[in-house]
Scaffold this active site. Structure first.
Site, PDB file in Angstrom:
ATOM      1  N   GLU A  68       0.852  -1.189   0.000  1.00  0.00           N
ATOM      2  CA  GLU A  68       0.000   0.000   0.000  1.00  0.00           C
ATOM      3  C   GLU A  68       0.891   1.243   0.000  1.00  0.00           C
ATOM      4  OE1 GLU A  68      -3.347  -0.170   2.908  1.00  0.00           O
ATOM      5  OE2 GLU A  68      -2.433  -2.091   3.468  1.00  0.00           O
TER       6      GLU A  68
ATOM      7  N   ARG B  30       5.431 -13.019   9.819  1.00  0.00           N
ATOM      8  CA  ARG B  30       5.959 -11.697   9.499  1.00  0.00           C
ATOM      9  C   ARG B  30       7.325 -11.532  10.163  1.00  0.00           C
ATOM     10  NH1 ARG B  30       2.666  -6.834  11.592  1.00  0.00           N
ATOM     11  NH2 ARG B  30       4.652  -5.813  11.146  1.00  0.00           N
TER      12      ARG B  30
ATOM     13  N   LYS C  59       3.278   0.202  10.509  1.00  0.00           N
ATOM     14  CA  LYS C  59       3.313   1.451   9.750  1.00  0.00           C
ATOM     15  C   LYS C  59       2.729   2.598  10.572  1.00  0.00           C
ATOM     16  CE  LYS C  59       3.111   0.834   5.423  1.00  0.00           C
ATOM     17  NZ  LYS C  59       2.673   0.540   4.036  1.00  0.00           N
TER      18      LYS C  59
END
Length: 669
Positions: free
Chosen positions: A78, A327, A337
């Site tokens: 994104e 992750r 983020k």
């Protein structure tokens, strides 16, 4: 907790969906099955199976004809922030490791780089540009670059199809009503899970379940959805929701929102839309439209398998294989983020490319090359096991790479002036009367060339190489003690210490180069009187604890950046550190400051090698594996260090106490 138990019951190691699809095709046509088995030779990306994930033969045949022997993945970040080291791992997986695990031949590998740009309020041209540049810098070449927003019209048309099928509806519930609706569905599911009567434990409230909108007509929903598209309603008044399953154990099946109204221009698509698709609606459809074979993501998306496949099932579209991996979690680092944005916005760091940031831009500015990051990701591999990676693994990878590729130079971070009292006498004794010496740029790689260093009557040594009080375990310079002078070979003997109060101003020393001199235990580095002034920034952990907690802002280290404003570096590096070579999107000149560490020219550098003017700034990438000498600390420095240790210990203790809290009591804090 109940849903986690549900996932554990459902999760089993099986043949991956690709192989299951190949078996399905075998019943109809042996040739497609053989082609698929030839292309993929491993079940390495097997994951939890779902009935919705099985493709009918007609879709398999269509996909096979479109892709042939090609196996395709995608990397879909994104554009709402800068890429970080977790994205580097994802790129490594989607562009390389996934194919290795599957046994796909290099000529059959394809990866699409897709901007998952469905939230115009969080996306900027700066982020869009940085994503592309970071991907290129890391050396990955996508088959093509796409945008989810390029499919806005297709996504809208598909939503209309679902409305006509009675599988989507326009909802006017408020946010609070949706929360209450989902809570009721969850309580009923929990009751069923433990064998209780949901009607007794969580009685149905028709106003919430099914609610006033769920069973409305397709005609009504088509009209309202078109009105949403035309901009006839305020933000927050209507959404388009998917008619999924309120009896599911997975809350992600509770009629997810597919579209919401947002009056914001899109940085890529422009001003043509005022309704925007949600992530869950978009990414699976884009995967299918782009002929993706393996849609790889991290484990927090494991619970999104159901909506991913339900949407494609409802639309009768090809369903790619989905694989979730753990992750990346690294010590002393946050990769959220939201937290990274906060670090930037609250000025805890200099910006997205601050060398303390785990962003690719920050790591590059700190001196980590693409080879370092890619090798680090290769070494990590990819599994489904959650773990915390030691930061030292990254440092070790950096040292291995930089040790073989970095040019050597001498420097003094905290310089002490040294006057050589018998310099002229020693100079006359030198061969050809010269105090200039040729030095290899690398002791292990002759191809890196060489440079010269010149000993002058005044030199500078680092303060870590001098002590007022000697000890048996200290091998640096001290009063009435000699050490070797690197590259000259003689002994440097300290005769006098000149002080201004408590501050050491100068050392008066003499050289002993006689044949019968005592061989020194160590040789110290130095810089000549024409050394280049520079600023050196030494970076440490940005957090005081290995695993930052929800109180992470209180755990930010005040000493993560130490600045040596009056450092000196050998003039032999003058040409290679010129500002004309400095670029924020490339790896800048890396040097090993001998006996100190690995450093890189910072983007703040404005140094002009011709005029010898302008700021020269270095960042420390990583220390040497073993630091031979350590500076003797003052009482104040020791007190400050002990205070930091106490703070870190307290923070760790508080975290341990929080870990003891019963999960059922989390929301009682």
């Amino acid at each position: 907790l109940l849903y986690a138990a549900y996932c554990n019951l459902c999760l089993r190691v099986t043949l991956n969906t690709h192989k299951a699809q190949a078996k399905t095709m075998t019943a109809k046509d042996n040739k497609p099955a053989a082609a698929a088995e030839t292309t993929v030779t491993s079940n390495a990306l097997a994951a939890r199976e779902l009935e919705w994930a099985v493709n009918p033969p007609c879709l398999l045949e269509e996909h096979r004809k479109a892709n042939g022997s090609i196996i395709r993945t995608r990397f879909p970040p994104e554009p709402n922030g800068y890429l970080h080291i977790g994205h580097a791992k994802s790129m490594n997986f989607n562009f390389s490791l996934a194919f290795e695990k599957l046994g796909v031949a290099p000529e059959n590998r394809r990866t699409i780089f897709r901007y998952d740009d469905t939230n115009p309020e969080a996306e900027t041209e700066e982020y869009i540009d940085s994503l592309r540049r970071d991907l290129e810098w890391l050396g990955w070449t996508p088959e093509c670059t796409t945008h989810s927003s390029d499919n806005f019209q297709a996504l809208y048309d598909l939503a209309v199809q679902l409305i006509k099928k009675g599988l989507a509806y326009v909802c006017d519930m408020t946010k609070d009503e949706m929360v209450a609706q989902r809570d009721l569905a969850k309580r009923r599911s929990n009751a069923r899970h433990v064998g209780k009567d949901p009607d007794a434990e969580a009685p149905l409230d028709p106003a919430l379940l099914p609610g006033r909108n769920r069973d409305t007509s397709a005609e009504r929903n088509l009209r309202l959805f078109e009105n949403m598209r035309m901009g006839m309603y305020d933000e927050g008044t209507y959404t388009l929701r998917l008619k999924m399953d309120f009896e599911s154990a997975n809350p992600n099946m509770y009629d997810l929102v597919a579209y919401r109204i947002k009056y914001a221009p899109h940085p890529h698509a422009g001003k043509g839309w005022c309704i925007y698709p949600a992530y869950d609606w978009t990414h699976g459809i884009c995967d299918s439209l782009e002929r993706i074979d393996y849609s790889c993501c991290t484990l927090e998306f494991e619970t999104r398998r159901e909506p991913y496949y339900w949407i494609l099932w409802a639309l009768d579209m090809y369903r790619p294989n989905v694989y979730e991996m753990s992750r990346l979690n690294i010590e002393y680092t946050v990769l959220s983020k939201r937290r990274l944005i906060k670090l930037v916005d609250k000025n805890h760091v200099r910006g997205w490319d601050d060398p303390r940031m785990p962003t690719i831009s920050g790591l590059r500015r700190r001196g980590y090359t693409k080879d370092i990051l890619n090798n680090f990701c290769n070494d990590l591999g990819a599994t489904r096991a959650e773990n915390l990676i030691e930061i030292e693994k990254l440092y070790h990878t950096a040292r291995l790479n930089l040790g073989a590729t970095s040019r050597r130079a001498m420097a003094a971070l905290d310089p002490i002036k040294v006057m050589i009292t018998n310099f002229e006498e020693e100079k006359t004794k030198a061969r050809d009367g010269s105090m200039t010496f040729e030095v290899q740029n690398s002791p292990t790689d002759e191809s890196l060339g060489s440079h010269t260093v010149t000993l002058t009557s005044t030199i500078y040594i680092d303060s870590s190489d001098f002590r007022l009080v000697d000890s048996s375990v200290y091998y640096g310079l001290a009063p009435s003690k000699a050490v070797g002078i690197k590259y000259h070979g003689g002994n440097l003997f300290c005769d006098e210490v000149v002080k201004n109060g408590d501050k050491i101003v100068e050392l008066k020393c003499h050289i002993d180069n006689s044949e019968g001199r005592k061989k020194p235990i160590s040789f110290i580095t130095w810089v000549a009187s024409d050394a280049i002034p520079c600023e050196v920034r030494v970076y440490g952990h940005i957090f005081t604890v290995k695993e930052p907690t929800d109180r992470w802002e209180e755990e930010i280290s005040p000493d993560s950046e130490l600045i040596h404003a009056k450092a000196l570096v050998d003039p032999s590096v003058r040409e290679v550190v010129d500002k004309k070579y400095v670029n924020k999107w490339h790896s800048n000149c890396a040097l090993q400051f001998e006996r100190i560490g690995y450093f890189v020219v910072d983007t703040d550098t404005k140094f002009d090698s011709k005029s010898n003017t302008g700021d020269l700034v270095f960042n420390r990438t990583v220390s040497l594996k073993e630091e031979v000498f350590k500076k003797e600390l003052t009482a104040e420095e020791i007190a400050a260090m002990n205070q930091r240790k106490a703070k870190a210990k307290k923070a760790n203790a508080e975290k341990e106490e929080r870990m003891k809290i019963d999960p059922m009591d989390f929301f009682k804090l």
